[in-house]
Design an enzyme around this catalytic site. Structure first.
Site, PDB file in Angstrom:
ATOM      1  N   GLY A 123      -4.206  -8.885   2.063  1.00 35.82           N
ATOM      2  CA  GLY A 123      -4.144  -9.565   1.055  1.00 35.82           C
ATOM      3  C   GLY A 123      -4.676 -10.775   0.862  1.00 35.82           C
ATOM      4  O   GLY A 123      -5.402 -11.028  -0.424  1.00 35.82           O
ATOM      5  N   HIS A 124      -4.317 -11.728   1.602  1.00 39.73           N
ATOM      6  CA  HIS A 124      -5.103 -13.002   1.277  1.00 39.73           C
ATOM      7  C   HIS A 124      -7.355 -12.904   1.228  1.00 39.73           C
ATOM      8  O   HIS A 124      -7.284 -13.374   0.287  1.00 39.73           O
ATOM      9  CB  HIS A 124      -5.308 -14.002   2.495  1.00 39.73           C
ATOM     10  CG  HIS A 124      -3.985 -14.433   2.222  1.00 39.73           C
ATOM     11  ND1 HIS A 124      -2.941 -13.387   3.086  1.00 39.73           N
ATOM     12  CD2 HIS A 124      -2.538 -14.980   1.165  1.00 39.73           C
ATOM     13  CE1 HIS A 124      -1.184 -14.647   3.210  1.00 39.73           C
ATOM     14  NE2 HIS A 124      -1.343 -15.269   2.239  1.00 39.73           N
ATOM     15  N   LEU A 184       1.658  -5.529   0.621  1.00 39.64           N
ATOM     16  CA  LEU A 184       1.057  -7.420   2.134  1.00 39.64           C
ATOM     17  C   LEU A 184       1.627  -8.355   1.695  1.00 39.64           C
ATOM     18  O   LEU A 184       1.588  -8.835   0.433  1.00 39.64           O
ATOM     19  CB  LEU A 184      -0.313  -6.470   2.748  1.00 39.64           C
ATOM     20  CG  LEU A 184      -1.807  -5.957   2.412  1.00 39.64           C
ATOM     21  CD1 LEU A 184      -2.315  -6.096   2.555  1.00 39.64           C
ATOM     22  CD2 LEU A 184      -0.385  -4.817   3.214  1.00 39.64           C
TER      23      LEU A 184
END
Ligand code: PAF
Length: 277
Positions: free
Chosen positions: A32-33, A181
């Site tokens: 996700g990051h 996530l």
């Protein structure tokens, strides 16, 4: 990719102010990051990611001490995603004195939902984000929709302080089964991990129930919370709100302008999620 630990080194690495895209994180990174970093890269500017576990946004009983610090692995992942500069200050660098000046967000937006269950959380978030913005001086900053209310609070802060920064929203990344996530998913045991998808499923069912009509929203929300509780969760809230201000929808508010948000504890792990509809 360059890693810097001090504000002085960051400024030296950055050169011209206002010429980078920024992804703030607390580390322990996941896909996700990295999606937010790839989003930031679309601007063709150098991308800066910060890694800082911000004590100010944790209540004393929360997981500040056990929040995983995984700088080596995070750096490898950021390099793979095309990040240019990692800013990883320690606490003495970012808070050399106790941070007595704080950014206190508008209670109407920040004291509901997450702010209600985590008092002071958004003051901690706004204070560190304002400080990170001052250090990084980005032209664009990307925040994930997974933290929907945080994104809205940061947008409002940026507008009200006339910061010359465009806030962009990154879509929530999900596992194959639909679980959003989150760094905190790592706290889940195997059985909890299987169960965790029930949160996004409950949110979807609540949104569908509301869109279908026929039952009062309060009843639908209560039923959704009870169903999760019956599976062993401790829900804080499951609720349908307007995307514009996170207030409960009125009779004129229809699907297309709404978001369903939820937070619930599974064992020791508190998970949040949301779906726009
Ligand atoms: O979303 C997060 O990871 C944090 O709240 C943030 C924005 C990095 C501030 O500490």
């Amino acid at each position: 990719m360059k890693t810097v630990h001090t504000i002085a080194d960051l400024r030296a690495a950055l050169g011209t102010p206002g010429a980078c895209a920024f992804v703030p994180t607390m580390g322990n990174l996941h896909e996700g990051h990295l999606a937010l970093v790839r989003h930031a890269k679309r601007h063709g500017l150098p991308v800066v990611a910060s890694i800082f576990v911000n004590r100010l946004q944790f209540a004393p009983h929360e997981d500040f001490d056990r929040y995983p610090r995984t700088l080596t692995r995070d750096s490898e992942l950021l390099q793979g995603a095309g990040c240019d500069i990692v800013f990883a200050p320690d606490e003495r660098e970012l808070y050399p004195q106790p941070q007595s000046f704080k950014v206190v967000p508008d209670a109407a937006l920040a004291d509901i939902l997450e702010g209600h269950f985590r008092p002071g959380f958004f003051t901690g978030v706004c204070t560190v984000v304002m400080k990170l913005f001052a250090c990084v001086q980005p032209r664009v900053a990307v925040f994930g929709k997974k933290d929907y209310q945080q994104l809205m609070v940061i947008r409002q802060m940026t507008r009200q302080f006339a910061l010359p920064i465009t806030i962009e929203a990154g879509e929530t990344s999900r596992a194959d089964d639909g679980l959003a996530l989150s760094s905190r998913n790592g706290y889940l045991g195997a059985a909890e991990r299987e169960e965790a998808v029930a949160l996004s499923r409950s949110l979807r069912a609540l949104a569908e129930g509301f869109a279908t009509g026929g039952q009062p929203l309060a009843q639908l929300e209560l039923a959704a919370m009870s169903a999760l509780a019956a599976r062993g969760w401790q829900p804080d809230y499951l609720t349908v709100r307007r995307r514009a201000d996170l207030l409960p929808p009125g009779s004129g508010d229809k699907a297309g302008a709404l978001v369903v948000l939820g937070a619930a504890r599974l064992g020791q792990t508190r998970l949040i999620d949301n779906l726009e509809f």
